[in-house]
Motif scaffolding. Sequence first.
Motif, PDB file in Angstrom:
ATOM      1  N   MET A 192     -11.171   2.587   7.042  1.00 14.57           N
ATOM      2  CA  MET A 192     -10.128   3.606   7.184  1.00 14.57           C
ATOM      3  C   MET A 192      -8.747   3.036   7.507  1.00 14.57           C
ATOM      4  N   PRO A 193      -8.622   2.021   8.380  1.00 14.25           N
ATOM      5  CA  PRO A 193      -7.276   1.463   8.653  1.00 14.25           C
ATOM      6  C   PRO A 193      -6.589   0.962   7.389  1.00 14.25           C
ATOM      7  N   TYR A 194      -7.344   0.356   6.485  1.00 12.09           N
ATOM      8  CA  TYR A 194      -6.748  -0.158   5.247  1.00 12.09           C
ATOM      9  C   TYR A 194      -6.200   0.984   4.400  1.00 12.09           C
ATOM     10  N   TYR A 195      -6.983   2.051   4.263  1.00 15.26           N
ATOM     11  CA  TYR A 195      -6.535   3.172   3.438  1.00 15.26           C
ATOM     12  C   TYR A 195      -5.399   3.946   4.087  1.00 15.26           C
ATOM     13  N   ILE A 196      -5.370   3.978   5.406  1.00 16.15           N
ATOM     14  CA  ILE A 196      -4.229   4.602   6.080  1.00 16.15           C
ATOM     15  C   ILE A 196      -2.966   3.808   5.784  1.00 16.15           C
ATOM     16  N   LEU A 197      -3.096   2.480   5.761  1.00 17.29           N
ATOM     17  CA  LEU A 197      -1.949   1.627   5.434  1.00 17.29           C
ATOM     18  C   LEU A 197      -1.485   1.876   4.008  1.00 17.29           C
ATOM     19  N   THR A 198      -2.424   1.997   3.070  1.00 13.70           N
ATOM     20  CA  THR A 198      -2.047   2.184   1.669  1.00 13.70           C
ATOM     21  C   THR A 198      -1.251   3.470   1.455  1.00 13.70           C
ATOM     22  N   LEU A 199      -1.531   4.486   2.251  1.00 13.23           N
ATOM     23  CA  LEU A 199      -0.801   5.748   2.114  1.00 13.23           C
ATOM     24  C   LEU A 199       0.582   5.690   2.752  1.00 13.23           C
ATOM     25  N   SER A 200       0.793   4.720   3.607  1.00 13.25           N
ATOM     26  CA  SER A 200       2.074   4.645   4.324  1.00 13.25           C
ATOM     27  C   SER A 200       3.122   3.837   3.565  1.00 13.25           C
ATOM     28  N   LEU A 201       2.730   3.169   2.477  1.00 13.62           N
ATOM     29  CA  LEU A 201       3.648   2.331   1.707  1.00 13.62           C
ATOM     30  C   LEU A 201       3.717   2.799   0.267  1.00 13.62           C
ATOM     31  N   GLU A 202       4.843   2.514  -0.392  1.00 12.60           N
ATOM     32  CA  GLU A 202       4.988   2.890  -1.789  1.00 12.60           C
ATOM     33  C   GLU A 202       4.101   2.060  -2.696  1.00 12.60           C
ATOM     34  N   LYS A 203       3.865   0.813  -2.327  1.00 13.46           N
ATOM     35  CA  LYS A 203       2.946  -0.027  -3.089  1.00 13.46           C
ATOM     36  C   LYS A 203       2.346  -1.067  -2.149  1.00 13.46           C
ATOM     37  N   ILE A 204       1.172  -1.528  -2.505  1.00 14.47           N
ATOM     38  CA  ILE A 204       0.483  -2.516  -1.692  1.00 14.47           C
ATOM     39  C   ILE A 204       0.451  -3.837  -2.440  1.00 14.47           C
ATOM     40  N   THR A 205       0.819  -4.904  -1.773  1.00 15.09           N
ATOM     41  CA  THR A 205       0.718  -6.239  -2.361  1.00 15.09           C
ATOM     42  C   THR A 205      -0.244  -7.065  -1.537  1.00 15.09           C
ATOM     43  N   SER A 206      -0.948  -7.975  -2.208  1.00 13.60           N
ATOM     44  CA  SER A 206      -1.945  -8.808  -1.534  1.00 13.60           C
ATOM     45  C   SER A 206      -1.311  -9.868  -0.656  1.00 13.60           C
ATOM     46  N   LEU A 207       0.018  -9.942  -0.635  1.00  9.43           N
ATOM     47  CA  LEU A 207       0.711 -10.957   0.153  1.00  9.43           C
ATOM     48  C   LEU A 207       1.174 -10.432   1.499  1.00  9.43           C
ATOM     49  N   LEU A 252       1.111  -9.438   5.288  1.00  8.18           N
ATOM     50  CA  LEU A 252       0.357  -9.964   6.422  1.00  8.18           C
ATOM     51  C   LEU A 252      -0.574  -8.909   7.010  1.00  8.18           C
ATOM     52  N   LEU A 253      -0.051  -7.694   7.215  1.00  4.99           N
ATOM     53  CA  LEU A 253      -0.865  -6.624   7.771  1.00  4.99           C
ATOM     54  C   LEU A 253      -1.997  -6.255   6.820  1.00  4.99           C
ATOM     55  N   GLU A 254      -1.671  -6.213   5.535  1.00  2.00           N
ATOM     56  CA  GLU A 254      -2.685  -5.894   4.533  1.00  2.00           C
ATOM     57  C   GLU A 254      -3.764  -6.963   4.508  1.00  2.00           C
ATOM     58  N   THR A 255      -3.381  -8.226   4.679  1.00  4.84           N
ATOM     59  CA  THR A 255      -4.346  -9.328   4.715  1.00  4.84           C
ATOM     60  C   THR A 255      -5.285  -9.192   5.912  1.00  4.84           C
ATOM     61  N   PHE A 256      -4.724  -8.871   7.075  1.00  2.00           N
ATOM     62  CA  PHE A 256      -5.535  -8.696   8.282  1.00  2.00           C
ATOM     63  C   PHE A 256      -6.542  -7.563   8.111  1.00  2.00           C
ATOM     64  N   LEU A 257      -6.080  -6.422   7.578  1.00  2.00           N
ATOM     65  CA  LEU A 257      -6.966  -5.273   7.418  1.00  2.00           C
ATOM     66  C   LEU A 257      -8.029  -5.526   6.348  1.00  2.00           C
ATOM     67  N   ARG A 258      -7.680  -6.318   5.330  1.00  2.00           N
ATOM     68  CA  ARG A 258      -8.682  -6.668   4.324  1.00  2.00           C
ATOM     69  C   ARG A 258      -9.792  -7.512   4.940  1.00  2.00           C
ATOM     70  N   TRP A 259      -9.415  -8.470   5.796  1.00  2.00           N
ATOM     71  CA  TRP A 259     -10.432  -9.282   6.447  1.00  2.00           C
ATOM     72  C   TRP A 259     -11.251  -8.462   7.433  1.00  2.00           C
ATOM     73  N   PHE A 260     -10.649  -7.462   8.022  1.00  2.00           N
ATOM     74  CA  PHE A 260     -11.387  -6.542   8.883  1.00  2.00           C
ATOM     75  C   PHE A 260     -12.435  -5.792   8.058  1.00  2.00           C
ATOM     76  N   MET A 261     -12.090  -5.471   6.815  1.00  2.00           N
ATOM     77  CA  MET A 261     -13.044  -4.823   5.915  1.00  2.00           C
ATOM     78  C   MET A 261     -14.158  -5.786   5.522  1.00  2.00           C
ATOM     79  N   TYR A 262     -13.800  -7.028   5.227  1.00  2.00           N
ATOM     80  CA  TYR A 262     -14.808  -8.006   4.827  1.00  2.00           C
ATOM     81  C   TYR A 262     -15.876  -8.187   5.902  1.00  2.00           C
TER      82      TYR A 262
END
Length: 327
Positions: free
Chosen positions: A256-271, A273-283
Motif C-alpha cells: 500500500m505505501p508504494y501505491y499511495i506514493l504513485t498516486l501522489s506524483l504525476e509520474k513514477i521513475t525507477s530512479l 530514492l523514496l520509490e526505491t525504498f518502497l520497492r524494496w519494502f515490497m520485495y
Amino acid sequence: MQYCYPLDNSSCNRNLRPKFEYIIMYLFFLSVSVCTVILNLLVIISISHFKQLHTPTNLLILSMAVADMIVGLFVMPLEGIRLIETCWYFGDVFCVSFPVVLFVVVSASLGNIVFISVDRYIAVSDPLHYTFKVTLHKATFCISITWLCSSVYSVCMLHNHIFYAETRSTCHGECRLVISFIWVVIDVFVSLLAPCLIVIVLYLRIYCVAKYQVKVINSVTVSTKLGGNGHTLKKSERKAAKTLGITVVIYLLCWMPYYILTLSLEKITSLSLLETFLRWFMYLNSCMNPIIYALNYPWFKISAKLILNLKIFEKSSSYLNLFTDEM
C-alpha cells in the motif's frame, strides 16, 4: 564520482562509496536474496514432494512461492547491484526484461491471493461440497489464467518501456522505468483497489461464518452427530483461513505505501530514492510469506526438517504423514 564506462563519452556518472559501505550493502542484499530463495524453495519442494500436501489450497500457495522465489532469484540481485553501483551493467535485454518479470510475478502473486481467498471462503462456508467445487484441475486452471493475464497486463502496461528504447535511458549505463500517470491510476485500480476489495469482503464473510460455526460447535455435545472429526475439520479450516488472512494483511502493508506514493506524483521513475525504498519494502514481502507458513503450519516445519536432513531421498518419503493431532 566517475563514469560507469570510463572509455565511453556517453556514459552515465557513477557514485562512489566507501569500501565498508559496499561490503555492508552487498552482504545485506545477498542475505535477503538468498533467504528469500531458500525459504520459498522449501515451500515449493514440500508441496511438490509430499503427497499429503497435494491440495488445491497448497497448489495456490505453491504458485505464490514460485513468484516469490523469482523475486529473490532474479529481481533482488539485479536491483541490489544497480542500487549499490548506481549503474546498469546488464545490457539492454535485461533492462527490458527486468521490469516485465517484476510486474508479472507481482500480478501473479496478487491473483493467487484472490483465488486463495475464494478457496478459503468455499472451504469454511460450504465444507460438505468443498471437494466437489474445488479440485486440483480447477486450481491448476486458475493458476494458469492468473499467470497468463499477469503476463498480458504487464506487457500492455510496459509497452513504451519495451518498444521505445529512448524511454529507458538518457546515457550509457542507465536503465530507468517511467510509467505515465494514466497507467498508474489503472494499475492502482487493477492491482490494489479491486483485488483488495474482493479479498476484504471474502474475509469478512469468512469471519462471520467462522464465528457462527464456533457458536454451533459450543452449543452441541461430543455425542452429537458432529462428533470429534467435524470439530477438527472446522478448526483446521478456520486456522487455514486465519493464516492466509495474515498473509493478505502483510501483503497489503508491504504494498500500500508504494501505491499511495504513485498516486501522489504525476509520474513514477525507477530512479526515485523514496520509490526505491518502497520497492524494496515490497520485495521483502516475498521473504515473509514462508516465515508466516513456518509459524502457523506444523506441516511446513516437519517437511522443512525432512528436506534439510535429506530424508526426501529415502524410498516412499513422499507418503510420510506430515499432519499432527493438534492440526
